[in-house]
Scaffold this motif. Structure first.
Motif, PDB file in Angstrom:
ATOM      1  N   THR A  79     -28.159   9.900   1.996  1.00 57.27           N
ATOM      2  CA  THR A  79     -27.062  10.823   2.257  1.00 57.27           C
ATOM      3  C   THR A  79     -27.655  12.022   2.993  1.00 57.27           C
ATOM      4  N   PHE A  80     -26.794  12.955   3.372  1.00 51.91           N
ATOM      5  CA  PHE A  80     -27.245  14.117   4.138  1.00 51.91           C
ATOM      6  C   PHE A  80     -27.433  15.324   3.211  1.00 51.91           C
ATOM      7  N   ARG A 142     -18.645  19.084   3.146  1.00 50.80           N
ATOM      8  CA  ARG A 142     -18.330  18.581   4.482  1.00 50.80           C
ATOM      9  C   ARG A 142     -19.612  18.368   5.277  1.00 50.80           C
ATOM     10  N   PHE A 143     -19.532  17.420   6.224  1.00 54.15           N
ATOM     11  CA  PHE A 143     -20.694  17.167   7.070  1.00 54.15           C
ATOM     12  C   PHE A 143     -20.287  16.335   8.269  1.00 54.15           C
ATOM     13  N   GLU A 251     -17.969  11.539  -5.339  1.00 51.45           N
ATOM     14  CA  GLU A 251     -18.486  11.626  -3.979  1.00 51.45           C
ATOM     15  C   GLU A 251     -19.834  12.341  -3.966  1.00 51.45           C
ATOM     16  N   PRO A 252     -20.786  11.885  -3.154  1.00 47.75           N
ATOM     17  CA  PRO A 252     -22.070  12.584  -3.065  1.00 47.75           C
ATOM     18  C   PRO A 252     -21.912  13.912  -2.338  1.00 47.75           C
ATOM     19  N   LYS A 481     -13.257  21.592  11.347  1.00 45.95           N
ATOM     20  CA  LYS A 481     -13.307  20.340  12.106  1.00 45.95           C
ATOM     21  C   LYS A 481     -14.164  19.269  11.426  1.00 45.95           C
ATOM     22  N   LEU A 482     -14.920  19.650  10.408  1.00 49.34           N
ATOM     23  CA  LEU A 482     -15.853  18.709   9.798  1.00 49.34           C
ATOM     24  C   LEU A 482     -15.146  17.816   8.784  1.00 49.34           C
ATOM     25  N   PRO A 483     -15.442  16.513   8.779  1.00 47.89           N
ATOM     26  CA  PRO A 483     -14.879  15.629   7.753  1.00 47.89           C
ATOM     27  C   PRO A 483     -15.600  15.815   6.428  1.00 47.89           C
ATOM     28  N   ARG A 484     -15.057  15.221   5.391  1.00 45.29           N
ATOM     29  CA  ARG A 484     -15.751  15.201   4.116  1.00 45.29           C
ATOM     30  C   ARG A 484     -17.070  14.434   4.273  1.00 45.29           C
ATOM     31  N   HIS A 485     -18.071  14.863   3.540  1.00 46.65           N
ATOM     32  CA  HIS A 485     -19.387  14.234   3.606  1.00 46.65           C
ATOM     33  C   HIS A 485     -19.291  12.725   3.356  1.00 46.65           C
ATOM     34  N   HIS A 486     -18.602  12.334   2.301  1.00 45.86           N
ATOM     35  CA  HIS A 486     -18.460  10.924   1.959  1.00 45.86           C
ATOM     36  C   HIS A 486     -17.719  10.169   3.061  1.00 45.86           C
TER      37      HIS A 486
END
Length: 743
Positions: A79-80, A142-143, A251-252, A481-486
């Motif tokens: 994961t990030f 978010r990422f 969610e991570p 503008k960033l989506p959820r990390h998962h």
């Protein structure tokens, strides 16, 4: 040792794990053409393997190795990571975030913290973290990858899987792995240089240069060469760690959690399908059993394996290079993973060794420079970690009172006081942690400077408010503008669940007793036939059948049936097997990538287009400097479904090229009219091509060959139903691209 010793041509790496295989990968990429590289490890010896969090410097190593990010993430369950969330460190119930990004914008005279402190004094500043995209994105879960390195990030990953991933990479570049325990170390009389390692299986591994990756034992540098260990326990009181894995329950998040306790701290690191948990603690303040109970009481999700205790002494070897031995990883020293620096220190030891590599012989000046740089770097990182313990408002336990009241190294004491007085952080060249890292931790731990740079007073209230406000709005606009990390992981790089990975690994066990026969074709070329190729071929068939609904025939692809890409881990394992056993036999050069898929032949003989009626080569359209080797693995029991037939052209090179162009551009009827080739699979000689060899199909047989030879499936289509029912003519087809030797 002013003059150089003998040239270095044989490198031996003692120990595997993350350190050993990182070193093997880096050396093989940069020096593999000049040196023979062998790595000795034993499956019976475990690795520490708890370092699952990294920092952004890892990108530099991956750029050196030319790793494909998506493949790496999927292979390691990654994961990030945007930073670390510190909980209860300043005081119980108080938290702060150490992000990887920049906070705000500074001036050449003063960092952003000076402008923020002035704006805070005037009442026109919001929270310090509002000016950092990475911090805000982490807190909002978010990422996304942004253009022009617009977001700074690292990874969480499975360290054991990372070692396996780098092993496949290194072996593909020619690193030889030797299985066995080291039972004796041989030294030269007089100099004390190490000359070889004796293994428990009777083998002796000789070399010119040795890299000690044997962990905290430091078998070569410590036990054999007698290099002492300098303890830093008086500054870093923790001496034990516990690690445990749990199933994911949500969610991570894109950050590591570091949660302080009265006797140490706890980590929580989310991977795609599980969570890494652990405690770092002082055994003088809590027993192992009490620590284990505390850890299990503070984890979420099902415990996947029992916790295990790791004992350590924080510190550093007096030198990390002596004679012809360099220690990298835990054999060189240990710093607890509070700021995720363990893998970075391995990487830096590797890159420093490549920079100073003694190709023409060891010189003492190189040894001294390596040791000086290694000590300077780890001491600054040590000070950064001590900062978290020492600058605290906690007084709830003897552990924290001792940390608060201890004497700290002089440079750290100066930096703390300098920042407290002036808000300044003055760094030496080449330090790992940038100014913003020191600022975030110092202010996060509770230091509020008493003064800041006077240049900030040049701005009036409105200008200062606008200056900070625009930066805050930029962060907020990007964040939206960033989506959820998962969500980003699922769209970009989802990894197979661990149980599926285990099933793949079980299915893809190469049979050590497989029989290899070399078949010479009529033109002198050789193909290599392997019977009983894998230990459990039924599992491969079951894996293909479980994914039968995902097979598809890509539009425009000449293969006469549906296909399904193999999972990346399986493709990598197959490539490593090819590199070890068949690359040299087929005359392949430096690896350039691989591809593998399940395939089934289902297209009726009378419905084939022009391309499908003729034999083909796998290197069409390739750069002349490159070549392709290929393999086919038969996973069907009915040999009548057809093996592989090889051809050579009876035409001139020019006519052959025109023939192939026509097959790719003319319709089936027009091509048939022009060349008189009726519908059907090509299995016999004709006026254009002649058969030069044939390999019959056999259950669990694999064939490795040069993809530049014309070939085709030996498909007779006598019983059409047998091809379309069940798995039919199921094969694995693999392609290994490489640079031609001397190209």
């Amino acid at each position: 040792m002013s003059a150089a010793s003998q040239p270095i041509r044989r490198i031996v790496i003692a120990g595997g794990g993350t350190a050993g295989w990182m070193v093997a990968a880096g050396l093989s990429k940069c020096l593999g053409k000049q040196c023979e590289i062998r790595l000795v490890e034993s499956e019976e010896i475990g690795t520490v393997g708890v370092g699952e969090a990294t920092i952004p410097t890892l990108h530099f190593l991956h750029e050196i190795l030319d790793l494909e990010e998506k493949e790496f993430i999927q292979a390691t369950q990654a994961t990030f990571k945007l930073g670390i969330h510190f909980e209860n460190w300043r005081n119980v119930g108080e938290h702060y975030f150490h992000s990887f990004g920049k906070t705000g914008k500074g001036h050449w005279t003063a960092g952003f913290q000076h402008f923020w402190l002035e704006a805070r004094r005037r009442g026109v500043a919001s929270d310090y973290g509002d000016y950092c995209l990475e911090l805000r994105a982490a807190m909002d879960n978010r990422f996304a990858l942004l253009p022009d390195n617009g977001i700074n990030y690292a990874y969480h990953f499975d360290a054991t899987l990372y070692g396996h991933y780098l092993r496949r990479y290194a072996e593909a570049l020619g690193v030889q792995r030797l299985e066995g325990k080291i039972v004796q170390v041989h030294q030269a009389e007089g100099s004390g240089d190490i000359t070889g390692l004796a293994l428990d299986n009777g083998a002796r591994v000789e070399g010119d240069f040795f890299i000690d990756c044997t962990g905290m034992r430091a078998l070569l540098l410590g036990e054999t060469l007698g290099v002492g260990y300098e303890s830093w326990s008086h500054w870093l009181p923790c001496d034990s760690a516990l690690a445990v894995q749990t199933a994911s329950v949500g969610e991570p998040v894109p950050y590591t959690r570091s949660i302080a306790h009265p006797w140490g701290w706890q980590w929580r690191i989310p991977l795609q399908h599980r969570v890494g948990n652990g405690l770092v603690f002082s055994s003088r303040h809590i027993s192992d059993d009490e620590a284990k109970a505390a850890l299990l009481a503070n984890v979420q999700g099902e415990v996947l394996r029992p916790p295990r205790v790791i004992k350590f002494t924080p510190g550093q070897r007096e030198v990390v290079w002596k004679n012809n031995v360099v220690a990298i990883g835990l054999s060189s020293g240990f710093l607890e993973p509070l700021e995720s620096t363990s893998i970075h220190l391995i990487q830096r030891g590797l890159t420093r060794l490549i920079e100073l590599f003694p190709t023409d012989g060891i010189r003492q000046s190189d040894v001294d420079e390596y040791n000086a740089q290694a000590r300077e770097q780890i001491e600054v990182i040590r000070d950064f970690i001590i900062l978290h313990y020492h600058v605290t408002q906690r007084a709830d336990s003897a552990f924290w009172r001792g940390c608060r009241d201890m004497e700290v190294p002089p440079l750290l004491a100066h930096r703390i006081q300098h920042f407290r007085d002036t808000a300044r952080i003055m760094l030496r060249q080449g330090e790992l942690f940038a100014e913003n890292s020191w600022v975030q931790v110092m202010m996060g731990q509770g230091i509020l400077p008493s003064a800041h740079h006077p240049i900030t007073r040049n701005m009036d209230d409105r200008s200062l408010a606008d200056f900070l406000g625009e930066m805050r709005r930029d962060v907020a606009r990007t964040l939206m503008k960033l989506p959820r990390h998962h969500q980003f992981i699922q769209q970009f790089c989802p990894a197979s669940p661990p149980e599926a990975v285990s099933a793949m690994a079980g299915a893809w066990r190469f049979n050590p007793a497989a029989r290899v026969e070399t078949v010479r074709l009529d033109d002198g070329s050789e193909v290599h036939v392997v019977d009983d190729f894998v230990a459990d071929p039924e599992s491969l068939v079951a894996l293909a059948q479980s994914a039968a609904g995902r097979f598809e025939a890509p539009a425009g692809h000449p293969y006469p049936g549906p296909q399904l890409d193999l999972p990346p881990a399986m493709t990598a394992a197959l490539e490593a097997h090819f590199q070890q056993h068949f690359r040299a036999r087929l005359g392949a050069g430096l690896p350039q990538g691989s591809y593998a898929r399940f395939s089934r032949v289902t297209q009726a003989a009378g419905a084939l287009d022009a391309r499908q009626r003729i034999c083909h080569r796998d290197d069409s359209g390739l750069d002349p400097r490159d070549m392709v080797c290929a393999a086919v693995h038969y996973l069907f029991r009915d040999a009548a479904l057809g093996g592989t037939v090889f051809f050579r052209s009876r035409m001139s090179d020019e006519d052959t090229q025109q023939f192939m162009r026509d097959a790719n551009t003319l319709g089936a009827a027009a091509f048939g009219d022009k060349y008189g080739i009726p519908p059907g699979y090509m299995t016999e000689s004709n006026r254009y091509f002649e058969v030069i060899g044939r390999v019959a199909a056999r259950w669990n047989r694999a064939v490795f060959y040069n993809g530049g030879i014309f070939h085709s499936g030996d498909i007779r289509w006598a019983e059409p139903a047998a091809y379309v029912q069940g798995p039919g003519r199921l094969t694995i087809n693999a392609f290994f691209k490489s640079r031609r030797p001397h190209a």
